[in-house]
Design a protein around this motif. Structure first.
Motif, mmCIF file in Angstrom:
data_model
loop_
_atom_site.group_PDB
_atom_site.id
_atom_site.type_symbol
_atom_site.label_atom_id
_atom_site.label_comp_id
_atom_site.label_asym_id
_atom_site.label_seq_id
_atom_site.Cartn_x
_atom_site.Cartn_y
_atom_site.Cartn_z
ATOM 1 N N ILE A 1 -0.073 4.375 -2.450
ATOM 2 C CA ILE A 1 -0.399 5.700 -1.908
ATOM 3 C C ILE A 1 0.584 6.752 -2.400
ATOM 4 O O ILE A 1 0.198 7.837 -2.854
ATOM 5 N N MET B 1 0.799 -1.228 0.000
ATOM 6 C CA MET B 1 0.000 0.000 0.000
ATOM 7 C C MET B 1 0.831 1.277 0.000
ATOM 8 O O MET B 1 0.414 2.281 -0.603
ATOM 9 N N SER C 1 0.067 -2.056 -7.240
ATOM 10 C CA SER C 1 1.318 -1.460 -6.754
ATOM 11 C C SER C 1 2.461 -1.703 -7.733
ATOM 12 O O SER C 1 3.280 -0.811 -7.980
ATOM 13 N N ALA D 1 -0.518 9.641 -5.004
ATOM 14 C CA ALA D 1 -0.469 10.995 -4.459
ATOM 15 C C ALA D 1 0.439 11.886 -5.298
ATOM 16 O O ALA D 1 0.093 13.031 -5.628
#
Length: 693
Positions: A599, A595, A656, A603
């Protein structure tokens, strides 16, 4: 007392082997009606356990037959003796449903026995296929003899009844064994000392070397007692049916019959010449005895292969799998840390117009790491330092090539090299038997048992990303119909590789189709709506079910898990499979290794698009302005990654790894585009002249 028993066991074993009491090589009966099979299960048995001095009977049995590695994976990460024997009974992966150890002790009655509370397995634990082996033998009129509680569990019918049961091989003679064509014996002397409170221990190795050697000698003596009284011509199966601790291992599989000595033992279920699975034992027994194999049995008969099988080779196979296991978690942690640090450093440097060259170089090197984890298997690595050095070496080679040729002057040049190498490596691996994905840190390993061949979930993410990005380079160079044809044609080719019998990837096709379609639609200037996106996902599902149905029409021993899934749909077992995969997918959403990559990448990407001046000196908009095709390819990659995350049990790992490759390459392209424009890159707060926001 135990030491005395061990000494006695060794003496008995030496007498059995030395005086020819060991049953001679088995004949492969041409008539299944006269065949006899003996299954000797030794839970916890490794290939490095077998020595001529400590285990003379087991050593001689394996030496005189075909040998291979047995993957004992059932439902959980490790397999206890109860689950191992239950899987042999069911012919499909099965588990009692709670922490387990040894099988239950049968309740003797007359010549047979009954497993207590057996219906619990079927009615409560949901193991509806329990008793398949015993029921099939009974329906065919073939009697069986069980020796030991695990063997009783394997041969019990659906009511838990075993027609002939003995506690010890010392209770039977050759005349007794000649009455039945099927014999099974549970040699639990090795694994019992490991069990704590009748449960597998939560440590890898609870016994020391000397204690394990003592247990092995007792197990060998028990096996030798049966081997010495087996009727001539008996086909003998030896299987290390379970794990012995908290770490899964490859176990012993051997088949003694005429012509098998010195050959490899594998199965079509794994597409490996030297690896088989527990349900293969069920299918092998029934096939050898001429009994029809029920459709619910997912295993196939064991297959004797080429010569060259040695104990050392199979011991190395487990050692290789353990080396991958020891580094896998660390590898993903390092990749996650490097990704997060990269975005942080890139953010700090790019917004100040500093370090554009080093950031571009680091981005390409980072994107080269995933494919390097497969290419390392082209090298003869034998230990952890060689493995790590090989991965870093391949990443350095790919990065050097990306910046060495004339393409380095073009913004899309390094991206084309990394994406192309990734796509070609994985496509070539699918075409040549997936030797690179097996035992790789981003692939799969046989000891884990999630997959043995084809396209894994993370390799799918990389193949889809590499294909979409590489084909967008073609579309950039030749816009219009040629570029669209490349994206659709090469994308469809890669998708077929993944979804056909070579790749056998169910969720990958569902995710790849919308990725290709979205990329093509954006390039052709058409709008993508949620309705269209949903239709593309449905189309992917229809295509993969077509692959699965065609595979289901093949003979059972040629089916992949795609075809077997169709069978599970028809028998009503598919919902259990889907539920397990859903649980696994949801668990990945909490992964500390996966994760952070998602993220950080999302972002950075979102901020770089919405606030290009403050985030990255306009690198991302510059990349999109330089190549609108790249923008389409990136969106298609994100669609494939998100859909792939939702439909695969690897979940966040799919998205990912797609981001870990795509976003750094996007930044490398943007920096190349900015470096090729007149003047310097705009600073913080300066207008982005000529750069599309």
């Amino acid at each position: 007392m135990r030491r005395a028993l061990v000494v006695l066991a060794v003496l008995v074993g030496q007498v059995i082997v030395g005086h020819g009491l060991f049953a001679g090589p088995a004949r492969a009966d041409s008539d299944p009606g006269t065949a006899r099979v003996a299954l000797i299960g030794v839970p916890g048995l490794h290939w490095n356990d077998l020595t001529q001095s400590d285990t003379p009977n087991l050593w001689e049995l394996a030496r005189s037959g075909a040998i291979g590695s047995l993957s004992v994976r059932t439902i959980g990460n490790v397999t206890c003796p109860y689950d191992g024997w239950l899987t042999v009974s069911a012919g499909t992966r099965a588990a009692v449903g709670y922490g387990c150890g040894a099988p239950p002790m049968p309740e003797a009655g007359g010549t047979g026995a009954v497993i207590p509370d057996y219906r619990y397995l079927i009615d409560v634990a949901g193991q509806r296929n329990a008793g398949t082996l015993g029921e099939s033998l009974k329906a065919a009129g073939r009697c069986s003899i069980a020796i030991g509680r695990g063997a009783a569990l394997a041969l019990a019918d659906r009511q838990g009844a075993v027609p002939n049961y003995h506690v010890s091989p010392l209770q039977v003679g050759t005349a007794d064994l000649e009455k039945c064509p099927m014999i099974a014996m549970d040699v639990d002397d090795l694994v019992l000392p490991y069990l704590t409170g009748d449960r597998l221990p939560k440590v890898p190795d609870q016994l020391g070397p000397a204690e394990r050697r003592d247990a092995l000698r007792l197990a060998d003596a028990k096996a030798g007692a049966l081997l010495s009284v087996l009727p001539a011509g008996t086909t003998v199966l030896l299987a290390g049916l379970s794990d012995h601790g908290s770490v899964p291992h490859l176990r012993v599989a051997a088949l003694r019959e005429s012509g098998a000595e010195g050959r490899l033992l594998g199965a079509a279920s794994t597409r490996r010449d030297d690896i088989s699975i527990l349900p293969d034992l069920t299918s092998t027994v029934l096939t050898k005895l001429g009994v029809p194999v029920p459709a619910t049995v997912v295993g196939v008969p064991l297959r004797v292969g080429d010569t060259g099988a040695t104990f050392e080779r199979l011991s190395r196979a487990d050692a290789t799998a353990q080396a991958i296991r020891s580094v896998k978690g660390i590898y993903f942690t390092v990749v996650a840390v490097l990704q997060v640090l990269f975005y942080l450093v890139a953010f700090l440097l790019l917004r100040r117009r500093k370090g554009l060259g080093p950031v571009r170089f680091a981005a390409v090197a980072l994107a080269s790491l995933p494919v390097s984890s497969y290419l390392v298997n082209l090298l003869p690595w034998s230990d952890l330092p060689h493995l790590v050095g090989g991965v870093l070496g391949w990443a350095a080679v790919i990065t050097a090539v990306a910046f060495a040729g004339p393409w380095r002057r073009r913004p899309l040049g390094p991206l084309a090299v990394v994406a192309g190498v990734t796509a070609l490596t994985l496509a070539g691996d699918l075409l040549t038997g997936t030797t690179l994905q097996l035992n790789s840190v981003m692939g799969y390993s046989a000891d884990v048992g999630a997959r043995y061949y084809g396209l894994g979930n993370i390799p799918f993410a990389l193949l889809a990303t590499g294909t979409l990005l590489a084909t967008t380079v073609i579309a950039h160079r030749w816009p219009g119909r040629v570029g669209l044809a490349a994206i659709v044609g090469l994308g469809a080719f890669a998708m077929v590789l993944g979804g056909s019998g070579m790749g056998s990837d169910f969720g990958g096709v569902i995710a790849f189709v919308p990725g290709i379609a979205v990329t093509a639609l954006i390039l052709s200037g058409k709008r993508v709506s949620l309705v269209k996106l949903g239709a593309f996902c449905v189309a992917g599902g229809v295509i993969v079910m077509a692959f699965a149905w065609l595979n289901y029409l093949r003979p059972p021993d040629e089916q992949t898990h795609l075809g077997r899934f169709v069978g599970q749909v028809l028998t009503g077992e598919a919902l259990d499979v889907i539920w397990r995969k859903l649980q696994a997918m949801l668990a990945t959403l909490l992964s500390p290794n996966l994760m952070p990559i998602v993220i950080a990448a999302v972002a950075f990407l979102v901020y770089a698009i919405l606030r290009p001046e403050q985030a990255s000196a306009g690198v991302v908009p510059a990349a999109f302005e330089h190549s609108p095709a790249l923008r389409a390819g990136l969106i298609g990659t994100l669609v494939s990654g998100v859909v792939g995350m939702l439909v695969n049990d690897s979940g966040a790992a799919v998205l990912s790894m797609a981001l870990a490759m795509a976003v750094p390459l996007l930044l490398a392209t943007g920096i190349g585009a900015l470096s090729g424009t007149k003047g310097s890159a705009p600073g913080v707060g300066e207008p982005l002249t000529g750069v599309a926001k």
